[in-house]
Design a protein around this motif. Structure first.
Motif, PDB file in Angstrom:
ATOM      1  N   THR A 101       0.726  -1.197  -0.007  1.00 47.56           N
ATOM      2  CA  THR A 101       0.032   0.112  -0.036  1.00 47.56           C
ATOM      3  C   THR A 101       0.838   1.124  -0.122  1.00 47.56           C
ATOM      4  N   MET A 102       0.574   2.093  -0.647  1.00 55.61           N
ATOM      5  CA  MET A 102       1.210   3.408  -0.914  1.00 55.61           C
ATOM      6  C   MET A 102       0.493   4.667  -0.281  1.00 55.61           C
ATOM      7  N   TYR A 103       0.928   5.504   0.292  1.00 51.37           N
ATOM      8  CA  TYR A 103       0.423   6.894   0.490  1.00 51.37           C
ATOM      9  C   TYR A 103       1.395   7.986   0.617  1.00 51.37           C
ATOM     10  N   ALA A 104       0.725   8.921  -0.398  1.00 46.15           N
ATOM     11  CA  ALA A 104       1.543  10.380  -0.374  1.00 46.15           C
ATOM     12  C   ALA A 104       0.776  11.231   0.465  1.00 46.15           C
ATOM     13  N   ASP A 114      -3.417  -3.664  -5.300  1.00 40.14           N
ATOM     14  CA  ASP A 114      -4.312  -4.355  -6.332  1.00 40.14           C
ATOM     15  C   ASP A 114      -5.112  -3.497  -7.289  1.00 40.14           C
ATOM     16  N   ASP A 115      -5.367  -2.225  -6.670  1.00 37.66           N
ATOM     17  CA  ASP A 115      -6.142  -1.062  -7.536  1.00 37.66           C
ATOM     18  C   ASP A 115      -4.945  -0.395  -8.678  1.00 37.66           C
ATOM     19  N   LEU A 116      -3.933  -0.859  -8.744  1.00 33.72           N
ATOM     20  CA  LEU A 116      -2.786  -0.137  -9.677  1.00 33.72           C
ATOM     21  C   LEU A 116      -2.553  -1.113 -10.651  1.00 33.72           C
ATOM     22  N   SER A 117      -2.099  -0.618 -11.679  1.00 38.61           N
ATOM     23  CA  SER A 117      -1.459  -1.617 -12.698  1.00 38.61           C
ATOM     24  C   SER A 117       0.128  -1.404 -12.513  1.00 38.61           C
ATOM     25  N   GLY A 118       0.783  -2.264 -12.516  1.00 35.97           N
ATOM     26  CA  GLY A 118       2.353  -2.377 -12.074  1.00 35.97           C
ATOM     27  C   GLY A 118       3.124  -3.164 -13.048  1.00 35.97           C
ATOM     28  N   TYR A 119       4.544  -3.116 -12.911  1.00 31.10           N
ATOM     29  CA  TYR A 119       5.560  -3.975 -13.710  1.00 31.10           C
ATOM     30  C   TYR A 119       6.612  -4.513 -12.792  1.00 31.10           C
ATOM     31  N   ILE A 120       7.340  -5.149 -13.467  1.00 34.22           N
ATOM     32  CA  ILE A 120       8.538  -5.634 -13.003  1.00 34.22           C
ATOM     33  C   ILE A 120       9.695  -5.477 -13.935  1.00 34.22           C
ATOM     34  N   LEU A 121      10.938  -5.105 -13.164  1.00 41.81           N
ATOM     35  CA  LEU A 121      11.898  -4.927 -14.330  1.00 41.81           C
ATOM     36  C   LEU A 121      12.744  -6.384 -14.575  1.00 41.81           C
ATOM     37  N   ASP A 122      12.835  -6.608 -15.774  1.00 39.59           N
ATOM     38  CA  ASP A 122      13.651  -7.788 -15.974  1.00 39.59           C
ATOM     39  C   ASP A 122      14.957  -7.535 -16.314  1.00 39.59           C
ATOM     40  N   GLN A 123      15.808  -8.539 -16.577  1.00 37.61           N
ATOM     41  CA  GLN A 123      17.264  -8.326 -16.371  1.00 37.61           C
ATOM     42  C   GLN A 123      17.624  -7.319 -17.532  1.00 37.61           C
ATOM     43  N   ASN A 124      16.913  -6.924 -18.622  1.00 37.27           N
ATOM     44  CA  ASN A 124      17.397  -6.115 -19.668  1.00 37.27           C
ATOM     45  C   ASN A 124      16.942  -4.822 -19.223  1.00 37.27           C
ATOM     46  N   GLY A 125      16.133  -4.506 -18.110  1.00 39.89           N
ATOM     47  CA  GLY A 125      15.633  -3.299 -17.873  1.00 39.89           C
ATOM     48  C   GLY A 125      14.410  -2.998 -18.569  1.00 39.89           C
ATOM     49  N   ASN A 126      13.705  -3.920 -19.051  1.00 39.40           N
ATOM     50  CA  ASN A 126      12.365  -3.601 -19.529  1.00 39.40           C
ATOM     51  C   ASN A 126      11.303  -3.808 -18.614  1.00 39.40           C
ATOM     52  N   GLU A 127      10.240  -2.891 -18.375  1.00 33.23           N
ATOM     53  CA  GLU A 127       8.926  -3.269 -17.556  1.00 33.23           C
ATOM     54  C   GLU A 127       7.972  -4.289 -18.259  1.00 33.23           C
ATOM     55  N   ILE A 128       7.990  -5.396 -17.335  1.00 36.36           N
ATOM     56  CA  ILE A 128       6.809  -6.450 -17.990  1.00 36.36           C
ATOM     57  C   ILE A 128       5.829  -6.422 -16.910  1.00 36.36           C
ATOM     58  N   ILE A 182       2.112 -10.271 -11.618  1.00 31.88           N
ATOM     59  CA  ILE A 182       2.685  -9.103 -11.297  1.00 31.88           C
ATOM     60  C   ILE A 182       2.144  -7.802 -12.075  1.00 31.88           C
ATOM     61  N   GLY A 183       1.334  -7.045 -11.377  1.00 34.22           N
ATOM     62  CA  GLY A 183       0.947  -5.629 -11.744  1.00 34.22           C
ATOM     63  C   GLY A 183      -0.735  -5.574 -12.416  1.00 34.22           C
ATOM     64  N   ILE A 184      -1.328  -6.845 -12.719  1.00 34.14           N
ATOM     65  CA  ILE A 184      -2.406  -6.878 -13.064  1.00 34.14           C
ATOM     66  C   ILE A 184      -3.512  -6.423 -11.978  1.00 34.14           C
ATOM     67  N   GLU A 185      -4.249  -5.343 -12.613  1.00 33.83           N
ATOM     68  CA  GLU A 185      -5.352  -4.809 -11.831  1.00 33.83           C
ATOM     69  C   GLU A 185      -6.265  -5.663 -11.245  1.00 33.83           C
ATOM     70  N   GLY A 186      -6.611  -5.683  -9.967  1.00 31.47           N
ATOM     71  CA  GLY A 186      -7.355  -6.607  -9.510  1.00 31.47           C
ATOM     72  C   GLY A 186      -7.054  -8.090  -8.940  1.00 31.47           C
ATOM     73  N   ILE A 228      -1.293   6.147 -12.028  1.00 29.77           N
ATOM     74  CA  ILE A 228      -0.448   5.733 -11.089  1.00 29.77           C
ATOM     75  C   ILE A 228       0.117   4.144 -11.259  1.00 29.77           C
ATOM     76  N   LYS A 229       1.169   4.186 -11.502  1.00 25.68           N
ATOM     77  CA  LYS A 229       1.854   2.954 -11.864  1.00 25.68           C
ATOM     78  C   LYS A 229       3.011   2.714 -10.704  1.00 25.68           C
ATOM     79  N   TYR A 230       3.235   1.253 -10.516  1.00 27.14           N
ATOM     80  CA  TYR A 230       4.484   0.977  -9.701  1.00 27.14           C
ATOM     81  C   TYR A 230       5.242  -0.018 -10.465  1.00 27.14           C
ATOM     82  N   VAL A 231       6.510   0.008 -10.104  1.00 24.64           N
ATOM     83  CA  VAL A 231       7.777  -0.845 -10.497  1.00 24.64           C
ATOM     84  C   VAL A 231       8.253  -1.461  -9.710  1.00 24.64           C
ATOM     85  N   TYR A 232       8.555  -2.858  -9.802  1.00 25.74           N
ATOM     86  CA  TYR A 232       9.328  -3.491  -9.064  1.00 25.74           C
ATOM     87  C   TYR A 232      10.794  -3.416  -9.557  1.00 25.74           C
TER      88      TYR A 232
END
Ligand SMILES: *[C@@H]1O[C@H](CO)[C@@H](O)[C@H](O)[C@H]1NC(C)=O
Ligand SMILES: *[C@@H]1O[C@H](CO)[C@@H](O)[C@H](O)[C@H]1NC(C)=O
Ligand SMILES: *[C@@H]1O[C@H](CO)[C@@H](O)[C@H](O)[C@H]1NC(C)=O
Ligand SMILES: *[C@@H]1O[C@H](CO)[C@@H](O)[C@H](O)[C@H]1NC(C)=O
Ligand SMILES: *[C@@H]1O[C@H](CO)[C@@H](O)[C@H](O)[C@H]1NC(C)=O
Length: 369
Positions: free
Chosen positions: A156-159, A169-183, A192-196, A250-254
């Motif tokens: 959970t995040m709070y600004a 859960d409410d946000l879409s997100g990504y994870i950085l793979d070894q090549n630095g791509n957001e997947i 990872i990163g699927i809303e809901g 808003i998105k998040y990236v691991y």
């Protein structure tokens, strides 16, 4: 005496010289266009100088699930006859309750990969200061198939300034793979990163994203494997709403980074039937440390003003450059500078019309000339 209001309340303004020279004019115009483009298009719009940004805070809850069926008799188990470059140990098939220790840790997460289980006893009273435990027997075991355990990451995040709060859960997100791509990952187990849908990753996948091979050489002693010594990984979760022009997106990236030159171990003592008899577990583990960071921006007029005004400082510099060109470097510099600077007569060299009696005397002398 009559008061001269016109001279007391006079308006002082600056006299400007118009140099009719297209080279200087074009140069100055170019400077102005470039500076305006830089300030308005680049700083204010592209770099979003109209935002005030803040770093969000957050909280993490993790839980560990053991696989439904373990992959038995892996290459690192004593029972397996295939070659393995490191010491083989007996394998135990522990479930999540025995693998995850300590529990309820809200900055990190630990899953043991090897344990040294010692049976310790003391045959004296612990009220005696010289009383020590001794190890009767000890055994080293691998916790088999640790890669197939799954980790649920509920974050959970709070600004605080912009009052924006979201669960992962409410946000879409990504994870950085070894090549630095957001997947994004949408598989049966790994999500990872699927809303809901909550973020779930197999431990093996997390290690893969962090570039760690459990059966590779350990970072503290290359004659052991990482599975034997343990390891530490940083899991950064970076939230952002400034990647597009829509602040509501808003998105998040691991991103997962291994910590070099370290292993990880944690001791656990389990008291058996009385305090003089205990099991001592020295756990070597995969430790994940979660760090929530990022930039959350909100519109702020003060920031916009600051961006624009700091750009205006550049205009002064451009004027200075064109001025110097005009009065020092161009062939017509003499005539330009005679227009730009109005020089008075030097009172020192000419007939002395003043002594040191001050201004009154000077004016008086001038009037009576
Ligand atoms: C050892 O391996 C054999 C087959 O290779 C298997 O049948 C047996 O159950 C294994 N024993 C243990 C303790 O894993
Ligand atoms: C007590 O412990 C010592 C070792 O520290 C051992 O030599 C001794 O036999 C033990 N005594 C009993 C009664 O178990
Ligand atoms: C030490 O362990 C062995 C078996 O592991 C057991 O038979 C023995 O009783 C233990 N000794 C003590 C003092 O508990
Ligand atoms: C994820 O996968 C499920 C089924 O596997 C599918 O219904 C869903 O639409 C997918 N979601 C995305 C965002 O791809
Ligand atoms: C590295 O591990 C091996 C085997 O466990 C051990 O014999 C050796 O002393 C260790 N080296 C260091 C520097 O700890």
């Amino acid at each position: 005496m009559l008061i001269d209001w016109d001279s007391i309340l006079a308006y002082n303004t600056i006299k400007i010289v118009r140099i009719r020279d297209k080279r200087l004019g074009i140069l100055h115009l170019c400077f102005i266009v470039i500076i305006v483009l830089y300030v308005v298009v680049y700083s204010a719009i592209y770099k979003k100088g109209y935002l005030s940004t803040e770093e969000p805070v957050g909280s993490i809850r993790t839980s560990l699930w053991s696989p439904n069926t373990f992959k038995a008799n892996q290459v690192y188990c004593k029972n397996n006859t295939e070659p393995y470059p490191y010491k083989k140990l007996e394998c135990v098939y522990y479930d999540d309750a025995l693998v995850g220790y300590p529990i309820g840790d809200d900055v990190g997460f630990t899953a043991s990969s090897r344990m040294k289980i010692s049976e310790q006893k003391s045959n004296c009273s612990l009220t005696d200061p010289t009383c020590k435990f001794y190890t009767n027997s000890s055994v080293n075991v691998y916790l088999a198939d640790i890669e197939s355990f799954t980790v649920l990451i509920d974050h959970t995040m709070y600004a605080p300034l912009s009052q924006i709060q979201f669960n992962g859960d409410d946000l879409s997100g990504y994870i950085l793979d070894q090549n630095g791509n957001e997947i994004q990952i949408n598989e049966t187990v790994n999500v990872i990163g699927i809303e809901g849908r909550p973020d779930v990753l197999e431990l093996g996948k997390i290690l893969e994203f962090g570039g760690i091979d459990l059966d590779g050489p350990s970072m503290i002693n290359s004659s052991n494997s990482i599975r034997y010594d343990g390891c530490v990984l940083f899991v950064f979760i970076e939230y952002s709403n400034t990647f597009s022009y829509d602040l509501n997106k808003i998105k998040y990236v691991y991103s997962i980074k291994k910590v070099d030159d370290t292993g990880y171990d944690i001791p656990e003592a389990i008291i058996l039937d009385n305090p003089n008899s205990r099991l001592y577990y020295k756990r070597h583990a995969i430790r994940l440390i979660f760090i929530q960071t990022g930039l959350i921006g909100s519109f702020n007029f003060q920031s916009l003003l600051l961006t624009l005004v700091s750009g205006l400082g550049l205009l002064t510099v451009s004027t200075l450059i064109v001025d110097q060109l005009a009065i020092r470097f161009l062939p017509q510099r003499k005539s330009y500078s005679s227009f730009k600077f109005q020089t008075t007569e030097s009172f020192k060299m000419k007939k002395r019309i003043v002594n040191d009696d001050g201004e009154d005397k000077l004016y008086h002398n001038i009037e009576t000339l």
